[in-house]
Motif scaffolding. Structure first.
Motif, PDB file in Angstrom:
ATOM      1  N   TYR A 157       6.573   2.247  15.905  1.00 50.76           N
ATOM      2  CA  TYR A 157       7.444   3.401  15.636  1.00 50.76           C
ATOM      3  C   TYR A 157       6.656   4.537  14.980  1.00 50.76           C
ATOM      4  N   ILE A 158       5.904   4.226  13.918  1.00 51.98           N
ATOM      5  CA  ILE A 158       5.110   5.254  13.243  1.00 51.98           C
ATOM      6  C   ILE A 158       4.103   5.856  14.216  1.00 51.98           C
ATOM      7  N   LEU A 159       3.528   5.017  15.056  1.00 52.67           N
ATOM      8  CA  LEU A 159       2.543   5.501  16.031  1.00 52.67           C
ATOM      9  C   LEU A 159       3.171   6.471  17.018  1.00 52.67           C
ATOM     10  N   VAL A 160       4.363   6.169  17.496  1.00 51.97           N
ATOM     11  CA  VAL A 160       5.046   7.062  18.432  1.00 51.97           C
ATOM     12  C   VAL A 160       5.367   8.395  17.767  1.00 51.97           C
ATOM     13  N   VAL A 161       5.846   8.335  16.518  1.00 47.23           N
ATOM     14  CA  VAL A 161       6.211   9.567  15.804  1.00 47.23           C
ATOM     15  C   VAL A 161       4.995  10.469  15.608  1.00 47.23           C
ATOM     16  N   LEU A 162       3.896   9.916  15.103  1.00 48.89           N
ATOM     17  CA  LEU A 162       2.716  10.744  14.860  1.00 48.89           C
ATOM     18  C   LEU A 162       2.138  11.263  16.172  1.00 48.89           C
ATOM     19  N   THR A 163       2.242  10.477  17.232  1.00 48.76           N
ATOM     20  CA  THR A 163       1.730  10.922  18.531  1.00 48.76           C
ATOM     21  C   THR A 163       2.518  12.113  19.050  1.00 48.76           C
ATOM     22  N   LEU A 164       3.844  12.058  18.951  1.00 46.54           N
ATOM     23  CA  LEU A 164       4.681  13.154  19.447  1.00 46.54           C
ATOM     24  C   LEU A 164       4.478  14.426  18.627  1.00 46.54           C
ATOM     25  N   PHE A 171      -0.552  24.689  33.151  1.00 52.44           N
ATOM     26  CA  PHE A 171       0.178  23.723  33.982  1.00 52.44           C
ATOM     27  C   PHE A 171      -0.622  22.442  34.177  1.00 52.44           C
ATOM     28  N   LEU A 172      -1.922  22.579  34.442  1.00 49.48           N
ATOM     29  CA  LEU A 172      -2.773  21.398  34.596  1.00 49.48           C
ATOM     30  C   LEU A 172      -2.845  20.596  33.301  1.00 49.48           C
ATOM     31  N   TYR A 173      -2.848  21.311  32.190  1.00 50.28           N
ATOM     32  CA  TYR A 173      -2.895  20.634  30.890  1.00 50.28           C
ATOM     33  C   TYR A 173      -1.665  19.748  30.698  1.00 50.28           C
ATOM     34  N   PHE A 174      -0.494  20.282  31.000  1.00 51.50           N
ATOM     35  CA  PHE A 174       0.729  19.502  30.818  1.00 51.50           C
ATOM     36  C   PHE A 174       0.755  18.276  31.734  1.00 51.50           C
ATOM     37  N   ILE A 175       0.294  18.435  32.960  1.00 47.86           N
ATOM     38  CA  ILE A 175       0.279  17.305  33.890  1.00 47.86           C
ATOM     39  C   ILE A 175      -0.685  16.226  33.397  1.00 47.86           C
ATOM     40  N   GLY A 176      -1.898  16.649  33.029  1.00 45.02           N
ATOM     41  CA  GLY A 176      -2.904  15.686  32.590  1.00 45.02           C
ATOM     42  C   GLY A 176      -2.538  14.999  31.283  1.00 45.02           C
ATOM     43  N   THR A 177      -2.037  15.759  30.329  1.00 43.64           N
ATOM     44  CA  THR A 177      -1.725  15.172  29.015  1.00 43.64           C
ATOM     45  C   THR A 177      -0.486  14.281  29.072  1.00 43.64           C
ATOM     46  N   ALA A 178       0.447  14.571  29.980  1.00 41.85           N
ATOM     47  CA  ALA A 178       1.630  13.715  30.107  1.00 41.85           C
ATOM     48  C   ALA A 178       1.216  12.309  30.515  1.00 41.85           C
ATOM     49  N   VAL A 179       0.299  12.232  31.486  1.00 47.24           N
ATOM     50  CA  VAL A 179      -0.200  10.926  31.915  1.00 47.24           C
ATOM     51  C   VAL A 179      -1.007  10.276  30.794  1.00 47.24           C
ATOM     52  N   GLY A 180      -1.868  11.073  30.155  1.00 44.59           N
ATOM     53  CA  GLY A 180      -2.695  10.545  29.074  1.00 44.59           C
ATOM     54  C   GLY A 180      -1.877  10.044  27.902  1.00 44.59           C
ATOM     55  N   LEU A 181      -0.770  10.736  27.606  1.00 45.31           N
ATOM     56  CA  LEU A 181       0.087  10.337  26.492  1.00 45.31           C
ATOM     57  C   LEU A 181       0.710   8.967  26.744  1.00 45.31           C
ATOM     58  N   VAL A 182       1.188   8.759  27.959  1.00 46.78           N
ATOM     59  CA  VAL A 182       1.801   7.467  28.298  1.00 46.78           C
ATOM     60  C   VAL A 182       0.767   6.352  28.233  1.00 46.78           C
ATOM     61  N   LEU A 183      -0.415   6.587  28.801  1.00 48.30           N
ATOM     62  CA  LEU A 183      -1.465   5.567  28.788  1.00 48.30           C
ATOM     63  C   LEU A 183      -1.918   5.251  27.360  1.00 48.30           C
ATOM     64  N   PHE A 184      -1.989   6.294  26.517  1.00 43.65           N
ATOM     65  CA  PHE A 184      -2.395   6.090  25.132  1.00 43.65           C
ATOM     66  C   PHE A 184      -1.393   5.212  24.387  1.00 43.65           C
ATOM     67  N   LEU A 185      -0.097   5.485  24.574  1.00 42.32           N
ATOM     68  CA  LEU A 185       0.925   4.697  23.891  1.00 42.32           C
ATOM     69  C   LEU A 185       0.942   3.248  24.386  1.00 42.32           C
ATOM     70  N   ILE A 186       0.743   3.048  25.691  1.00 43.17           N
ATOM     71  CA  ILE A 186       0.690   1.683  26.224  1.00 43.17           C
ATOM     72  C   ILE A 186      -0.489   0.926  25.629  1.00 43.17           C
ATOM     73  N   ARG A 187      -1.633   1.595  25.583  1.00 43.67           N
ATOM     74  CA  ARG A 187      -2.835   0.937  25.036  1.00 43.67           C
ATOM     75  C   ARG A 187      -2.657   0.619  23.560  1.00 43.67           C
ATOM     76  N   MET A 188      -2.102   1.563  22.791  1.00 46.42           N
ATOM     77  CA  MET A 188      -1.940   1.334  21.362  1.00 46.42           C
ATOM     78  C   MET A 188      -0.890   0.258  21.083  1.00 46.42           C
ATOM     79  N   ASN A 189       0.137   0.187  21.923  1.00 50.29           N
ATOM     80  CA  ASN A 189       1.132  -0.869  21.755  1.00 50.29           C
ATOM     81  C   ASN A 189       0.495  -2.246  21.923  1.00 50.29           C
TER      82      ASN A 189
END
Length: 324
Positions: free
Chosen positions: A266-273, A300-318
């Motif tokens: 939970y703390i990890l998700v909050v600080l990430t967002l 636009f490219l930044y939002f596309i790339g970071t959206a994918v990166g954000l999900v992968l980061f949270l999965i890895r940290m979980n």
């Protein structure tokens, strides 16, 4: 209960037909807990009762009379506190379980009624005059005492909320509140100080073992308050946004360490967002510096790339937190 295992044992002749049937009957008639369903219904009942009292007052204010309404609310609050004082278990610095299933809800009703009583007293009669800080300070003090004395995390949350309201009213000039100028430096600095104080209180609560289970509640409120205040500073003081971004990075790093120590996703998700919001603001300011189409395309490219990166980061940290 693993029926397949018992059937295998029955096939091998290790248990009798009657024993297997008893196991199957027990499994089919297995009891299940209604603990959280009942707690939810009781909390909902308290909230509906409090809301119903408010509607009753609003609909019948001309016929009931203010004095009678105040007396009625005061009796509910006093009766609730009296019941809790008579039935509570002895005080302890550790966790104290409620003496029965209704204790927490009666206490919550008593505290909500007391807050309503103070607010109504000020609204209708101006009992505290222009000393608006007292309207939040008195309920805050009572809520903190009740939270610790009766060991109630929900009441502690109400007390911290009252503390934030009291701090905002105390340090903020009246004209800022009237003008809804929530970009005021005073409010941002107050949020930073209060958030830091709440986080520090959570740490000390844990280290001193004074109601250590209250620590997360303090940390949770302080974490959100700190991140929101730092982001408000970034958005308000645009010229110094890089300094505020560095402060945001420091706050995020601290809570990253807390998330690893507490094994809290939970703390990890909050600080990430919150960190993502601050990082996005800083990068977009750089990309759109010249206001050309190239910067917009890169955004636009930044939002596309970071959206994918954000999900992968949270999965890895979980996965990392689960293996700690």
């Amino acid at each position: 209960m693993d029926i397949i295992l018992f059937e295998a044992l029955h096939t091998r002749g290790l248990i009798s037909d009657a024993a297997l049937e008893r196991v199957k009957t027990t499994t089919k008639n297995k009891l299940f807990s209604l603990h959280w369903e009942l707690r939810t219904l009781l909390y909902l009942g308290v909230l509906l009762l409090s809301g119903g009292l408010g509607i009753l007052v609003y609909k019948n204010i001309d016929t009931i009379g203010h004095t009678f309404i105040l007396l009625f609310i005061a009796l509910i609050s006093a009766g609730g506190f009296f019941y809790c004082l008579k039935t509570k278990l002895p005080f302890s610095m550790g966790r104290v379980a409620p003496p029965n299933a209704f204790f927490d809800y009666v206490l919550l009703l008593a505290c909500l009624s007391f807050v309503t009583f103070i607010g109504y007293l000020q609204f209708q009669y101006g009992f505290f005059g222009n000393r608006y800080g007292l309207v939040t300070f008195i309920p805050m003090l009572v809520l903190f005492i009740a939270a610790y004395y009766f060991d109630h995390i929900g009441i502690l949350s109400l007390a911290i909320t009252s503390l934030c309201a009291w701090a905002g009213i105390t340090v903020t000039p009246t004209h800022i509140l009237k003008d809804n100028d929530f970009e005021s430096t005073t409010i941002i600095v107050t949020g930073l100080v209060l958030g830091t104080g709440l986080v520090a209180t959570g740490v000390m609560t844990r280290l001193r073992n004074i109601k250590a289970h209250f620590g997360f509640t303090y940390t949770n409120f302080g974490m959100h308050l700190l991140f929101i205040s730092v982001l408000a500073g970034m958005f308000t003081f645009g010229i110094l946004y890089l300094l505020w971004f560095l402060l945001l990075a420091g706050v995020a790093f601290y809570f990253y360490k807390e998330a690893i120590r507490e094994k809290s996703f939970y703390i990890l998700v909050v600080l990430t967002l919150y960190g993502y919001i601050g990082l996005t603001y800083a990068i977009i300011r750089v990309l759109t510096w010249n206001s050309d189409m190239g910067g917009i395309y890169l955004t636009f490219l930044y939002f596309i790339g970071t959206a994918v990166g954000l999900v992968l980061f949270l999965i890895r940290m979980n996965k990392k937190i689960k293996t700690l």
